[in-house]
Scaffold this motif. Structure first.
Motif, PDB file in Angstrom:
ATOM      1  N   UNK A 159      34.818  29.791  34.876  1.00 39.86           N
ATOM      2  CA  UNK A 159      35.672  30.732  34.471  1.00 39.86           C
ATOM      3  C   UNK A 159      34.900  31.880  34.857  1.00 39.86           C
ATOM      4  N   UNK A 160      35.606  32.891  35.427  1.00 43.41           N
ATOM      5  CA  UNK A 160      34.744  34.129  35.939  1.00 43.41           C
ATOM      6  C   UNK A 160      35.598  35.242  35.994  1.00 43.41           C
ATOM      7  N   UNK A 161      35.252  36.399  35.707  1.00 43.60           N
ATOM      8  CA  UNK A 161      36.140  37.770  35.899  1.00 43.60           C
ATOM      9  C   UNK A 161      35.983  38.198  37.300  1.00 43.60           C
ATOM     10  N   UNK A 162      37.468  38.474  37.840  1.00 42.99           N
ATOM     11  CA  UNK A 162      37.623  38.804  39.162  1.00 42.99           C
ATOM     12  C   UNK A 162      37.819  40.311  39.213  1.00 42.99           C
ATOM     13  N   UNK A 163      38.319  40.703  38.092  1.00 39.73           N
ATOM     14  CA  UNK A 163      38.515  42.560  37.957  1.00 39.73           C
ATOM     15  C   UNK A 163      38.477  42.873  36.569  1.00 39.73           C
ATOM     16  N   UNK A 164      37.752  43.760  36.509  1.00 39.68           N
ATOM     17  CA  UNK A 164      37.560  44.444  35.166  1.00 39.68           C
ATOM     18  C   UNK A 164      37.748  46.148  35.292  1.00 39.68           C
ATOM     19  N   UNK A 165      38.151  46.815  34.251  1.00 41.16           N
ATOM     20  CA  UNK A 165      38.618  48.282  34.285  1.00 41.16           C
ATOM     21  C   UNK A 165      38.068  48.699  33.099  1.00 41.16           C
ATOM     22  N   UNK A 166      37.413  49.791  32.623  1.00 42.16           N
ATOM     23  CA  UNK A 166      37.136  50.450  31.392  1.00 42.16           C
ATOM     24  C   UNK A 166      37.430  51.782  31.499  1.00 42.16           C
ATOM     25  N   UNK A 167      38.315  52.461  30.234  1.00 34.25           N
ATOM     26  CA  UNK A 167      38.959  53.546  30.566  1.00 34.25           C
ATOM     27  C   UNK A 167      37.854  54.693  30.278  1.00 34.25           C
ATOM     28  N   UNK A 175      40.356  48.843  27.751  1.00 35.45           N
ATOM     29  CA  UNK A 175      39.626  47.769  28.759  1.00 35.45           C
ATOM     30  C   UNK A 175      40.745  46.700  29.260  1.00 35.45           C
ATOM     31  N   UNK A 176      40.659  46.450  30.693  1.00 40.14           N
ATOM     32  CA  UNK A 176      41.242  45.205  31.031  1.00 40.14           C
ATOM     33  C   UNK A 176      40.675  44.437  31.960  1.00 40.14           C
ATOM     34  N   UNK A 177      40.922  43.245  31.795  1.00 39.00           N
ATOM     35  CA  UNK A 177      39.964  42.236  32.756  1.00 39.00           C
ATOM     36  C   UNK A 177      40.873  41.183  33.246  1.00 39.00           C
ATOM     37  N   UNK A 178      40.988  40.565  34.370  1.00 36.32           N
ATOM     38  CA  UNK A 178      41.557  39.483  34.720  1.00 36.32           C
ATOM     39  C   UNK A 178      40.483  38.247  35.093  1.00 36.32           C
ATOM     40  N   UNK A 179      40.785  37.151  35.030  1.00 36.83           N
ATOM     41  CA  UNK A 179      39.930  36.245  34.864  1.00 36.83           C
ATOM     42  C   UNK A 179      40.577  34.939  35.752  1.00 36.83           C
ATOM     43  N   UNK A 180      39.759  34.267  36.387  1.00 34.62           N
ATOM     44  CA  UNK A 180      40.080  32.855  37.123  1.00 34.62           C
ATOM     45  C   UNK A 180      39.340  31.604  36.489  1.00 34.62           C
ATOM     46  N   UNK A 181      40.023  30.470  36.087  1.00 29.27           N
ATOM     47  CA  UNK A 181      39.714  29.370  35.802  1.00 29.27           C
ATOM     48  C   UNK A 181      39.811  28.364  36.689  1.00 29.27           C
ATOM     49  N   UNK A 182      38.831  27.903  37.347  1.00 32.41           N
ATOM     50  CA  UNK A 182      39.074  26.854  38.552  1.00 32.41           C
ATOM     51  C   UNK A 182      39.046  25.583  37.970  1.00 32.41           C
ATOM     52  N   UNK A 183      40.095  24.624  37.952  1.00 30.79           N
ATOM     53  CA  UNK A 183      40.092  23.327  37.806  1.00 30.79           C
ATOM     54  C   UNK A 183      39.487  23.044  36.419  1.00 30.79           C
ATOM     55  N   UNK A 184      40.426  23.771  35.455  1.00 29.94           N
ATOM     56  CA  UNK A 184      40.209  23.626  34.173  1.00 29.94           C
ATOM     57  C   UNK A 184      40.419  21.925  33.724  1.00 29.94           C
ATOM     58  N   UNK A 185      39.129  21.625  33.039  1.00 29.57           N
ATOM     59  CA  UNK A 185      39.273  19.909  32.624  1.00 29.57           C
ATOM     60  C   UNK A 185      40.107  19.655  31.455  1.00 29.57           C
ATOM     61  N   UNK A 186      40.518  20.667  30.734  1.00 30.05           N
ATOM     62  CA  UNK A 186      41.486  20.510  29.663  1.00 30.05           C
ATOM     63  C   UNK A 186      41.596  22.041  28.860  1.00 30.05           C
ATOM     64  N   UNK A 187      42.756  22.250  28.142  1.00 29.60           N
ATOM     65  CA  UNK A 187      43.071  23.344  27.603  1.00 29.60           C
ATOM     66  C   UNK A 187      42.182  23.865  26.637  1.00 29.60           C
ATOM     67  N   UNK A 188      41.177  22.781  25.740  1.00 27.44           N
ATOM     68  CA  UNK A 188      40.407  23.139  25.114  1.00 27.44           C
ATOM     69  C   UNK A 188      38.998  23.834  25.482  1.00 27.44           C
ATOM     70  N   UNK A 189      38.767  23.288  26.643  1.00 29.17           N
ATOM     71  CA  UNK A 189      37.522  23.895  27.357  1.00 29.17           C
ATOM     72  C   UNK A 189      37.898  25.126  27.978  1.00 29.17           C
ATOM     73  N   UNK A 190      39.050  25.440  28.761  1.00 30.10           N
ATOM     74  CA  UNK A 190      39.631  26.376  29.225  1.00 30.10           C
ATOM     75  C   UNK A 190      39.546  27.598  28.336  1.00 30.10           C
TER      76      UNK A 190
END
Length: 228
Positions: A44-52, A195-210
């Protein structure tokens, strides 16, 4: 004299100078494998962020977390998890479901939402939504991996190397869930984006872990930006 080195369940034997070479190579392989594991764990990582740029570092005291879409149980779990990370001495955090019952996927009534924000003196809202889920299929051709270790016996060499030197063709399926998170100040009548941020989670193992990984990531970024 023959010395044997054991790494990852594989026994390798060598003599004299060969032993030192073998140890160096084994440590190098171990370092590479460890690096791959550490990289792979950051799914899980942020691919875009913006701070006013107008944000002056004002801290907020009463924050509401709102999961916009998804199943009611998943929204509630996400709101609870993120609130637990945001709450601290001087900052109160409330999941939206505790203030605005919404058991189904129906939209919130905007008037009800405004009434809750005013009535509960909420000064900030964290709103997250699942943007999309992508699946990508990649064809991986089989290939031989050139390895040049030093082994003391032929059968030890062949038995250790054969399982790993060749990889057959296969299809790799990767699933990526993208989530957008916005932090709004309610000082303005219609709210103002801080603030806004967009994140990607690759191959989440379960909803709880994601949910756990995403919540921690958002909290870390909000702390980094001195918002909480």
């Amino acid at each position: 004299m023959i010395h044997c080195l054991h790494r990852s369940g594989i026994s390798v034997c060598a003599t004299g100078v060969e032993e030192a070479k073998l140890k160096r190579r084994a440590l190098l392989i171990l370092a590479v494998i460890t690096g791959i594991v550490l990289i792979g764990s950051k799914s899980t990582k942020l691919i875009f962020t913006w701070l006013n740029p107008k944000y002056t570092g004002t801290h907020f005291k009463n924050i509401m977390v709102l999961g916009i879409n998804g199943r009611a149980s998943v929204r509630a779990q996400f709101e609870d998890q993120l609130c637990a990370g945001i709450a601290r001495p001087g900052i109160q955090c409330s999941p939206s479901y505790s203030l605005i019952p919404r058991p189904t996927g129906t939209p919130l009534d905007m008037n009800d939402l405004r009434d809750v924000v005013r009535g509960q003196n909420i000064d900030a809202i964290v709103a997250s939504r699942l943007v999309k889920v992508d699946k990508t299929v990649t064809y991986i051709p089989g290939q031989a991996y050139p390895l040049y270790p030093v082994y003391g016996t032929f059968y030890g060499y062949y038995g250790a190397i054969y399982p790993v030197v060749y990889s057959p063709d296969y299809l790799r399926v990767d699933k990526t869930a993208q989530v957008e998170t916005n932090f709004y100040s309610t000082a303005e009548p219609d709210g103002e984006l801080v603030w806004t941020g967009t994140s990607d989670t690759v191959n989440p193992q379960s909803p709880n872990k994601a949910i756990d990984a995403l919540s921690k990531l958002i909290v870390q970024e909000l702390q980094k930006q001195n918002i909480i």
